[in-house]
Design a protein around this motif. Structure first.
Motif, PDB file in Angstrom:
ATOM      1  N   ARG A  80      -5.572   3.692   7.909  1.00 41.40           N
ATOM      2  CA  ARG A  80      -5.446   5.129   7.679  1.00 41.40           C
ATOM      3  C   ARG A  80      -4.103   5.621   8.237  1.00 41.40           C
ATOM      4  O   ARG A  80      -3.746   5.317   9.384  1.00 41.40           O
ATOM      5  N   HIS A  81      -3.387   6.383   7.408  1.00 41.83           N
ATOM      6  CA  HIS A  81      -2.140   7.006   7.860  1.00 41.83           C
ATOM      7  C   HIS A  81      -2.489   8.345   8.505  1.00 41.83           C
ATOM      8  O   HIS A  81      -3.160   9.186   7.900  1.00 41.83           O
ATOM      9  N   LYS A  82      -2.038   8.545   9.733  1.00 41.29           N
ATOM     10  CA  LYS A  82      -2.433   9.739  10.475  1.00 41.29           C
ATOM     11  C   LYS A  82      -1.823  11.017   9.913  1.00 41.29           C
ATOM     12  O   LYS A  82      -2.501  12.042   9.821  1.00 41.29           O
ATOM     13  N   ASN A  83      -0.543  10.968   9.515  1.00 40.46           N
ATOM     14  CA  ASN A  83       0.116  12.186   9.014  1.00 40.46           C
ATOM     15  C   ASN A  83       1.285  11.794   8.117  1.00 40.46           C
ATOM     16  O   ASN A  83       2.445  11.803   8.543  1.00 40.46           O
ATOM     17  N   PRO A  84       1.014  11.452   6.868  1.00 41.03           N
ATOM     18  CA  PRO A  84       2.112  11.097   5.961  1.00 41.03           C
ATOM     19  C   PRO A  84       2.904  12.339   5.551  1.00 41.03           C
ATOM     20  O   PRO A  84       2.435  13.166   4.772  1.00 41.03           O
TER      21      PRO A  84
ATOM     22  N   GLU B  37       9.120  11.287   5.416  1.00 44.56           N
ATOM     23  CA  GLU B  37       8.984   9.847   5.603  1.00 44.56           C
ATOM     24  C   GLU B  37       8.995   9.080   4.287  1.00 44.56           C
ATOM     25  O   GLU B  37       8.681   7.890   4.262  1.00 44.56           O
ATOM     26  N   ALA B  38       9.353   9.762   3.206  1.00 44.07           N
ATOM     27  CA  ALA B  38       9.297   9.129   1.891  1.00 44.07           C
ATOM     28  C   ALA B  38      10.222   7.925   1.788  1.00 44.07           C
ATOM     29  O   ALA B  38       9.955   6.986   1.056  1.00 44.07           O
ATOM     30  N   SER B  39      11.309   7.942   2.521  1.00 38.72           N
ATOM     31  CA  SER B  39      12.265   6.831   2.466  1.00 38.72           C
ATOM     32  C   SER B  39      11.973   5.754   3.500  1.00 38.72           C
ATOM     33  O   SER B  39      12.697   4.755   3.575  1.00 38.72           O
ATOM     34  N   THR B  40      10.924   5.942   4.284  1.00 35.44           N
ATOM     35  CA  THR B  40      10.604   4.991   5.347  1.00 35.44           C
ATOM     36  C   THR B  40       9.623   3.946   4.833  1.00 35.44           C
ATOM     37  O   THR B  40       8.631   4.271   4.177  1.00 35.44           O
ATOM     38  N   VAL B  41       9.912   2.702   5.147  1.00 35.71           N
ATOM     39  CA  VAL B  41       9.044   1.594   4.767  1.00 35.71           C
ATOM     40  C   VAL B  41       8.571   0.899   6.035  1.00 35.71           C
ATOM     41  O   VAL B  41       9.380   0.411   6.827  1.00 35.71           O
TER      42      VAL B  41
ATOM     43  N   ARG C  24       1.942   3.801  16.023  1.00 35.07           N
ATOM     44  CA  ARG C  24       1.546   5.183  16.327  1.00 35.07           C
ATOM     45  C   ARG C  24       1.242   6.001  15.066  1.00 35.07           C
ATOM     46  O   ARG C  24       0.579   7.025  15.147  1.00 35.07           O
ATOM     47  N   LYS C  25       1.724   5.563  13.938  1.00 30.90           N
ATOM     48  CA  LYS C  25       1.547   6.318  12.695  1.00 30.90           C
ATOM     49  C   LYS C  25       0.260   5.948  11.969  1.00 30.90           C
ATOM     50  O   LYS C  25      -0.154   6.654  11.051  1.00 30.90           O
ATOM     51  N   TYR C  26      -0.371   4.848  12.369  1.00 35.23           N
ATOM     52  CA  TYR C  26      -1.524   4.357  11.618  1.00 35.23           C
ATOM     53  C   TYR C  26      -2.713   4.126  12.543  1.00 35.23           C
ATOM     54  O   TYR C  26      -2.562   3.927  13.744  1.00 35.23           O
ATOM     55  N   GLN C  27      -3.856   4.159  11.902  1.00 36.27           N
ATOM     56  CA  GLN C  27      -5.098   3.814  12.579  1.00 36.27           C
ATOM     57  C   GLN C  27      -5.761   2.695  11.781  1.00 36.27           C
ATOM     58  O   GLN C  27      -6.151   2.885  10.623  1.00 36.27           O
ATOM     59  N   VAL C  28      -5.851   1.530  12.392  1.00 37.85           N
ATOM     60  CA  VAL C  28      -6.420   0.361  11.726  1.00 37.85           C
ATOM     61  C   VAL C  28      -7.817   0.120  12.289  1.00 37.85           C
ATOM     62  O   VAL C  28      -7.984  -0.102  13.489  1.00 37.85           O
ATOM     63  N   ILE C  29      -8.792   0.209  11.422  1.00 31.26           N
ATOM     64  CA  ILE C  29     -10.168  -0.055  11.822  1.00 31.26           C
ATOM     65  C   ILE C  29     -10.408  -1.558  11.773  1.00 31.26           C
ATOM     66  O   ILE C  29     -10.168  -2.207  10.763  1.00 31.26           O
ATOM     67  N   GLU C  30     -10.855  -2.099  12.908  1.00 31.43           N
ATOM     68  CA  GLU C  30     -11.081  -3.539  13.062  1.00 31.43           C
ATOM     69  C   GLU C  30      -9.779  -4.299  12.821  1.00 31.43           C
ATOM     70  O   GLU C  30      -9.637  -5.068  11.876  1.00 31.43           O
TER      71      GLU C  30
ATOM     72  N   ILE D 280       0.850  -1.177   0.000  1.00 35.29           N
ATOM     73  CA  ILE D 280       0.000   0.000   0.000  1.00 35.29           C
ATOM     74  C   ILE D 280       0.892   1.235   0.000  1.00 35.29           C
ATOM     75  O   ILE D 280       1.969   1.243   0.597  1.00 35.29           O
ATOM     76  N   LYS D 281       0.420   2.279  -0.691  1.00 32.68           N
ATOM     77  CA  LYS D 281       1.204   3.498  -0.848  1.00 32.68           C
ATOM     78  C   LYS D 281       0.359   4.704  -0.451  1.00 32.68           C
ATOM     79  O   LYS D 281      -0.819   4.803  -0.814  1.00 32.68           O
ATOM     80  N   TYR D 282       1.007   5.622   0.263  1.00 33.40           N
ATOM     81  CA  TYR D 282       0.384   6.875   0.678  1.00 33.40           C
ATOM     82  C   TYR D 282       1.146   8.021   0.017  1.00 33.40           C
ATOM     83  O   TYR D 282       2.381   8.042   0.027  1.00 33.40           O
ATOM     84  N   TYR D 283       0.410   8.982  -0.533  1.00 34.39           N
ATOM     85  CA  TYR D 283       1.018  10.121  -1.210  1.00 34.39           C
ATOM     86  C   TYR D 283       0.732  11.387  -0.399  1.00 34.39           C
ATOM     87  O   TYR D 283      -0.424  11.651  -0.031  1.00 34.39           O
ATOM     88  N   THR D 284       1.783  12.135  -0.150  1.00 36.07           N
ATOM     89  CA  THR D 284       1.638  13.331   0.701  1.00 36.07           C
ATOM     90  C   THR D 284       0.766  14.401   0.056  1.00 36.07           C
ATOM     91  O   THR D 284       0.123  15.180   0.757  1.00 36.07           O
ATOM     92  N   ASP D 285       0.749  14.464  -1.271  1.00 35.17           N
ATOM     93  CA  ASP D 285      -0.029  15.504  -1.957  1.00 35.17           C
ATOM     94  C   ASP D 285      -1.437  15.044  -2.333  1.00 35.17           C
ATOM     95  O   ASP D 285      -2.163  15.777  -2.999  1.00 35.17           O
TER      96      ASP D 285
END
Length: 214
Positions: free
Chosen positions: A82-86, A90-94, A60-66, A26-31
């Motif tokens: 859901r990512h709380k604040n991408p 953090e672009a280099s963080t996996v 702490r960075k994510y919110q997982v529903i169920e 899964i990928k999150y884009y800051t923009d």
């Protein structure tokens, strides 16, 4: 001794249950705010109910529903992550999520699979959609279906005058006397040989086919 080893082997095989999850990354884009919520689907193709649990290397960075629940036999369930604040730094963080499967009512892990999570600075550009196909307009009844002077079949076309001229010349030439066969008062240069008449007859046949094609 052999029975004990066999029982241990069966326990190891039972814990290696294939886990079916989509997608595996899964990928999150800051923009792109819409990408800050991703969904993974857990499938249960088996004939019994499974229990799942979602773990994470950076909870702490994510919110997982169920993050825990049940998947009935031959069913699937969607888990929202859901990512709380991408942030761009953090672009280099996996990060990694781990999905564990259990039999319903058991605490023994039957299967494990990881899902990779990554933050990217910009979302990929969506290519311009292709121009949709449209229906062609109906033909104009005032325009004829053939081109005058053309060779397209179907009848009704105008025959090329050159074709008619060749046919007339071949026909008249065949009426001339044959050399050393017919007696005539015409000059000798107007007498044709049999070979020449055969060639003219062949040409006349081809021209006749062209005329009939029109």
């Amino acid at each position: 001794m052999r029975r004990r080893q066999a029982s241990q082997g069966s326990e190891e095989d039972s814990s290696n249950l294939p886990v079916f999850i989509s997608p595996s990354e899964i990928k999150y884009y800051t923009d792109d705010i819409s990408s800050h919520k991703q969904v993974i689907t857990i499938y249960n193709p088996y004939a019994y109910t499974l229990k799942y649990k979602v773990l994470c290397t950076a909870p702490r960075k994510y919110q997982v529903i169920e993050s825990e629940g049940l998947v009935k036999a031959h069913c699937r369930i969607d888990v929202v992550i859901r990512h709380k604040n991408p942030a761009a730094e953090e672009a280099s963080t996996v990060d990694k999520f781990q999905v564990q499967l259990f039999e319903h009512g058991s605490s023994t892990v039957r299967g494990v699979k990881q899902v990779v999570s990554q933050v990217l600075p910009t979302s990929p550009k969506v290519p311009n959609p292709e121009t949709p196909l449209q229906q062609l307009p109906p033909p104009d009844p005032r325009v004829p279906d053939y081109i005058e002077g053309g060779g397209g079949g179907g009848g009704g076309g105008r025959v090329d005058p050159l074709v008619l001229l060749v046919a007339a010349v071949c026909g008249l030439a065949l009426l001339l006397p044959t050399w050393q066969v017919d007696s005539s008062t015409l000059p000798p240069y107007l007498h044709l040989t049999i070979h020449q008449k055969l060639v003219l007859a062949y040409v006349l046949g081809l021209v006749t086919m062209v005329i009939l094609h029109f």
